[in-house]
Design a protein around this motif. Sequence first.
Motif, PDB file in Angstrom:
ATOM      1  N   SER A 141       7.684  -7.234 -13.708  1.00 49.83           N
ATOM      2  CA  SER A 141       7.119  -5.898 -13.591  1.00 49.83           C
ATOM      3  C   SER A 141       5.725  -5.882 -14.217  1.00 49.83           C
ATOM      4  CB  SER A 141       8.011  -4.861 -14.292  1.00 49.83           C
ATOM      5  OG  SER A 141       9.276  -4.785 -13.667  1.00 49.83           O
ATOM      6  N   ILE A 142       4.745  -5.341 -13.491  1.00 50.49           N
ATOM      7  CA  ILE A 142       3.380  -5.241 -13.978  1.00 50.49           C
ATOM      8  C   ILE A 142       2.857  -3.835 -13.718  1.00 50.49           C
ATOM      9  CG2 ILE A 142       2.880  -7.693 -13.660  1.00 50.49           C
ATOM     10  CD1 ILE A 142       1.467  -7.020 -11.078  1.00 50.49           C
ATOM     11  N   SER A 143       1.766  -3.491 -14.391  1.00 55.07           N
ATOM     12  CA  SER A 143       1.205  -2.157 -14.232  1.00 55.07           C
ATOM     13  C   SER A 143       0.360  -2.073 -12.963  1.00 55.07           C
ATOM     14  CB  SER A 143       0.340  -1.812 -15.451  1.00 55.07           C
ATOM     15  OG  SER A 143      -0.831  -2.616 -15.467  1.00 55.07           O
ATOM     16  N   PHE A 144      -0.025  -0.852 -12.621  1.00 55.09           N
ATOM     17  CA  PHE A 144      -0.857  -0.613 -11.439  1.00 55.09           C
ATOM     18  C   PHE A 144      -2.182  -1.360 -11.569  1.00 55.09           C
ATOM     19  CE2 PHE A 144      -3.976   1.701  -8.971  1.00 55.09           C
ATOM     20  CZ  PHE A 144      -3.319   2.021  -7.805  1.00 55.09           C
ATOM     21  N   ALA A 145      -2.824  -1.259 -12.724  1.00 55.59           N
ATOM     22  CA  ALA A 145      -4.120  -1.917 -12.933  1.00 55.59           C
ATOM     23  C   ALA A 145      -3.991  -3.433 -12.883  1.00 55.59           C
ATOM     24  CB  ALA A 145      -4.723  -1.482 -14.269  1.00 55.59           C
ATOM     25  N   GLU A 146      -2.900  -3.980 -13.418  1.00 52.02           N
ATOM     26  CA  GLU A 146      -2.697  -5.435 -13.393  1.00 52.02           C
ATOM     27  C   GLU A 146      -2.494  -5.929 -11.967  1.00 52.02           C
ATOM     28  OE1 GLU A 146      -0.575  -5.857 -17.805  1.00 52.02           O
ATOM     29  OE2 GLU A 146       0.633  -5.564 -15.984  1.00 52.02           O
ATOM     30  N   ALA A 147      -1.859  -5.104 -11.128  1.00 55.74           N
ATOM     31  CA  ALA A 147      -1.669  -5.493  -9.729  1.00 55.74           C
ATOM     32  C   ALA A 147      -2.997  -5.514  -8.987  1.00 55.74           C
ATOM     33  CB  ALA A 147      -0.699  -4.533  -9.047  1.00 55.74           C
ATOM     34  N   VAL A 148      -3.904  -4.614  -9.346  1.00 48.71           N
ATOM     35  CA  VAL A 148      -5.205  -4.542  -8.680  1.00 48.71           C
ATOM     36  C   VAL A 148      -6.075  -5.749  -9.021  1.00 48.71           C
ATOM     37  CG1 VAL A 148      -7.388  -3.256  -8.593  1.00 48.71           C
ATOM     38  CG2 VAL A 148      -5.205  -2.041  -8.449  1.00 48.71           C
ATOM     39  N   ASP A 149      -6.073  -6.147 -10.284  1.00 45.91           N
ATOM     40  CA  ASP A 149      -6.966  -7.223 -10.732  1.00 45.91           C
ATOM     41  C   ASP A 149      -6.284  -8.575 -10.876  1.00 45.91           C
ATOM     42  OD1 ASP A 149      -9.151  -5.476 -10.894  1.00 45.91           O
ATOM     43  OD2 ASP A 149      -8.563  -4.813 -12.891  1.00 45.91           O
ATOM     44  N   GLY A 238      -4.375  -7.809  -6.059  1.00 45.07           N
ATOM     45  CA  GLY A 238      -4.073  -7.127  -4.805  1.00 45.07           C
ATOM     46  C   GLY A 238      -2.611  -7.144  -4.415  1.00 45.07           C
ATOM     47  N   VAL A 239      -1.742  -7.651  -5.270  1.00 42.38           N
ATOM     48  CA  VAL A 239      -0.319  -7.702  -4.947  1.00 42.38           C
ATOM     49  C   VAL A 239       0.225  -6.283  -4.846  1.00 42.38           C
ATOM     50  CG1 VAL A 239       0.446  -7.797  -7.362  1.00 42.38           C
ATOM     51  CG2 VAL A 239       1.870  -8.795  -5.583  1.00 42.38           C
ATOM     52  N   VAL A 240       1.200  -6.079  -3.964  1.00 45.78           N
ATOM     53  CA  VAL A 240       1.783  -4.749  -3.773  1.00 45.78           C
ATOM     54  C   VAL A 240       3.217  -4.740  -4.274  1.00 45.78           C
ATOM     55  CG1 VAL A 240       0.293  -4.224  -1.813  1.00 45.78           C
ATOM     56  CG2 VAL A 240       2.517  -5.294  -1.412  1.00 45.78           C
ATOM     57  N   ASP A 241       3.736  -3.547  -4.492  1.00 47.26           N
ATOM     58  CA  ASP A 241       5.090  -3.397  -5.011  1.00 47.26           C
ATOM     59  C   ASP A 241       6.111  -4.010  -4.048  1.00 47.26           C
ATOM     60  OD1 ASP A 241       7.074  -2.319  -6.842  1.00 47.26           O
ATOM     61  OD2 ASP A 241       7.532  -0.876  -5.260  1.00 47.26           O
ATOM     62  N   GLY A 242       7.020  -4.819  -4.583  1.00 52.80           N
ATOM     63  CA  GLY A 242       8.055  -5.453  -3.780  1.00 52.80           C
ATOM     64  C   GLY A 242       7.639  -6.764  -3.136  1.00 52.80           C
ATOM     65  N   GLN A 243       6.387  -7.182  -3.332  1.00 53.45           N
ATOM     66  CA  GLN A 243       5.925  -8.435  -2.710  1.00 53.45           C
ATOM     67  C   GLN A 243       6.623  -9.626  -3.355  1.00 53.45           C
ATOM     68  OE1 GLN A 243       1.702  -8.671  -2.168  1.00 53.45           O
ATOM     69  NE2 GLN A 243       1.698 -10.884  -1.934  1.00 53.45           N
ATOM     70  N   ARG A 277      -2.932   3.551  -3.814  1.00 58.25           N
ATOM     71  CA  ARG A 277      -3.367   2.378  -3.063  1.00 58.25           C
ATOM     72  C   ARG A 277      -3.253   2.645  -1.570  1.00 58.25           C
ATOM     73  NH1 ARG A 277      -2.556  -2.837  -5.226  1.00 58.25           N
ATOM     74  NH2 ARG A 277      -2.970  -3.634  -3.139  1.00 58.25           N
ATOM     75  N   LYS A 278      -4.219   2.169  -0.828  1.00 62.74           N
ATOM     76  CA  LYS A 278      -4.181   2.199   0.625  1.00 62.74           C
ATOM     77  C   LYS A 278      -4.727   0.864   1.102  1.00 62.74           C
ATOM     78  CE  LYS A 278      -5.425   5.139   4.570  1.00 62.74           C
ATOM     79  NZ  LYS A 278      -6.171   6.347   5.016  1.00 62.74           N
ATOM     80  N   GLY A 279      -3.856  -0.146   1.143  1.00 61.77           N
ATOM     81  CA  GLY A 279      -4.303  -1.494   1.475  1.00 61.77           C
ATOM     82  C   GLY A 279      -5.199  -2.038   0.376  1.00 61.77           C
ATOM     83  N   GLU A 280      -6.396  -2.444   0.731  1.00 69.24           N
ATOM     84  CA  GLU A 280      -7.342  -2.989  -0.238  1.00 69.24           C
ATOM     85  C   GLU A 280      -8.173  -1.912  -0.926  1.00 69.24           C
ATOM     86  OE1 GLU A 280     -10.882  -3.914   3.003  1.00 69.24           O
ATOM     87  OE2 GLU A 280      -9.492  -5.485   2.395  1.00 69.24           O
ATOM     88  N   HIS A 281      -7.933  -0.649  -0.564  1.00 66.58           N
ATOM     89  CA  HIS A 281      -8.704   0.451  -1.122  1.00 66.58           C
ATOM     90  C   HIS A 281      -7.867   1.236  -2.127  1.00 66.58           C
ATOM     91  CE1 HIS A 281     -11.496  -0.557   1.999  1.00 66.58           C
ATOM     92  NE2 HIS A 281     -10.722  -0.099   2.973  1.00 66.58           N
ATOM     93  N   LEU A 282      -8.554   1.825  -3.114  1.00 67.11           N
ATOM     94  CA  LEU A 282      -7.930   2.754  -4.043  1.00 67.11           C
ATOM     95  C   LEU A 282      -8.216   4.169  -3.569  1.00 67.11           C
ATOM     96  CD1 LEU A 282      -8.752   1.182  -7.533  1.00 67.11           C
ATOM     97  CD2 LEU A 282      -6.722   0.863  -6.111  1.00 67.11           C
ATOM     98  N   ARG A 328     -15.392  -0.240  -5.314  1.00 66.42           N
ATOM     99  CA  ARG A 328     -14.630   0.199  -6.491  1.00 66.42           C
ATOM    100  C   ARG A 328     -13.126   0.248  -6.203  1.00 66.42           C
ATOM    101  NH1 ARG A 328     -17.442   1.939 -10.983  1.00 66.42           N
ATOM    102  NH2 ARG A 328     -19.604   1.238 -10.747  1.00 66.42           N
ATOM    103  N   GLY A 329     -12.687  -0.553  -5.208  1.00 67.09           N
ATOM    104  CA  GLY A 329     -11.273  -0.580  -4.863  1.00 67.09           C
ATOM    105  C   GLY A 329     -10.550  -1.777  -5.444  1.00 67.09           C
ATOM    106  N   ALA A 330      -9.481  -2.230  -4.753  1.00 67.26           N
ATOM    107  CA  ALA A 330      -8.673  -3.362  -5.207  1.00 67.26           C
ATOM    108  C   ALA A 330      -9.370  -4.677  -4.883  1.00 67.26           C
ATOM    109  CB  ALA A 330      -7.298  -3.320  -4.538  1.00 67.26           C
ATOM    110  N   THR A 331      -9.049  -5.697  -5.657  1.00 68.19           N
ATOM    111  CA  THR A 331      -9.643  -7.018  -5.453  1.00 68.19           C
ATOM    112  C   THR A 331      -9.020  -7.698  -4.237  1.00 68.19           C
ATOM    113  OG1 THR A 331      -9.975  -7.222  -7.835  1.00 68.19           O
ATOM    114  CG2 THR A 331     -10.151  -9.237  -6.525  1.00 68.19           C
ATOM    115  N   ARG A 332      -9.886  -8.225  -3.359  1.00 68.29           N
ATOM    116  CA  ARG A 332      -9.411  -8.968  -2.202  1.00 68.29           C
ATOM    117  C   ARG A 332      -9.177 -10.424  -2.578  1.00 68.29           C
ATOM    118  NH1 ARG A 332     -14.081  -6.237   0.177  1.00 68.29           N
ATOM    119  NH2 ARG A 332     -13.442  -4.498   1.516  1.00 68.29           N
ATOM    120  N   ARG A 333      -8.590 -11.192  -1.637  1.00 67.05           N
ATOM    121  CA  ARG A 333      -8.317 -12.614  -1.905  1.00 67.05           C
ATOM    122  C   ARG A 333      -9.590 -13.423  -2.097  1.00 67.05           C
ATOM    123  NH1 ARG A 333      -3.285 -14.594   1.988  1.00 67.05           N
ATOM    124  NH2 ARG A 333      -1.711 -13.189   1.103  1.00 67.05           N
ATOM    125  N   ASP A 334     -10.685 -13.010  -1.432  1.00 63.48           N
ATOM    126  CA  ASP A 334     -11.932 -13.756  -1.559  1.00 63.48           C
ATOM    127  C   ASP A 334     -12.738 -13.343  -2.784  1.00 63.48           C
ATOM    128  OD1 ASP A 334     -12.780 -11.262  -0.841  1.00 63.48           O
ATOM    129  OD2 ASP A 334     -13.829 -11.864   0.994  1.00 63.48           O
TER     130      ASP A 334
END
Length: 384
Positions: A141-149, A238-243, A277-282, A328-334
């Motif tokens: 289990s991780i926080s919302f911010a940890e999932a983004v970065d 960028g990981v999402v819940d349940g991944q 979250r909306k995909g790669e965007h906050l 200013r959204g979520a981090t992508r794979r690149d």
Amino acid sequence: MSTKDWIEKDYYKILGVSKDADAAEVKKAYRNLARELHPDRNKDDKSAETRFKDVSEAYSVLSDPEKRKQYDEARTLFGGGVRTPGGPGGGSFGFDLGDIFPGGGGGEGGLGDVFGGLFGQRSRSRSASARRGADVETDVSISFAEAVDGKTVPLRMTSSSACTSCAGTGARAGTVPRVCAACTGTGYTSTDSGGFGMTEPCRDCKGRGLVVDDPCPACSGSGRGATSKVMHVRIPAGVVDGQRIRLRAKGAPGERGGRAGDLYVTVHVGSHPVFGRKGEHLTVTVPVTFPEATLGAEIKVPTLNGAPVTLKLPAGTPNGQTFRVRGRGATRRDGTRGDLLVTVQVEVPDQVSASARKALEDYQTEMSGDDIRAELMRKAAEGG
């Protein structure tokens, strides 16, 4: 090892006994050699390991009266061994085996099939003793911010590995397992039914190829023991819940050189009181006043893990309009980031002061000539 190789080997020579040796002599020779060549006494010695396997294989055949009889008959039939011309030690025949056995050696439809029924085994290119480790599953289990970065998290893993008391053999210290007589160490048995060959894990040794007569008390003969270790796993940005994340070869270790299993980590992401979250965007919803939406304004907008940004609202901004703040959204794979999607929501106050009410009444009087619902009514009437 193919059936051809099995017939070709001189098991009497491997054990150092004569062809007339009785069962007691065979057993004594095996025990002496097994004690001398045991992996516990010859760590990292590949030649000793190979000889240990040969000795165990020889004993599994010569200690079984029926298999020993079949072995002796086969070697007598083929002059003490099947050898290809020009091979090591010379050849017992002056022609190519392919002339009488289609496929030559141990391939499909070849020598292995001719003798498969005689010895109860089929040609195999790999040793059945090497087994892949089991897959392991866990949750984090991780926080919302940890999932983004992204975040590196420690995981305490409990898995099965080689028993330290018996070095994975499953046998009590000072003893050794014997090669399974039912499958001759392959771990599989084959049966022929109506012209179809059926192969399945050996029931006597449960696919290990070895049988333990005196089990190790620490692992009850399984050769495996529970180990616990802390592993640091990187949860990608960028990981999402349940991944579910798969980490190759990070699961339970394999047996006797087999590859380790995989580790599967299911990630649970917590919610955030402000951002979504909306995909790669906050996403974020920002309240604005009626004058700000009507007249236009510059407003402060919060960002995740950063300083607020200034957003310029144009005059006449409608309720529910969404603006985009780049990067200013979520981090992508690149490594780049998505955007922050800002939706404005016009707030209606519950209470107003007397002066504010007077200003609103004056505004209402000023705008009374315009019926903002006239077009709605016209379309409704025409539609009917």
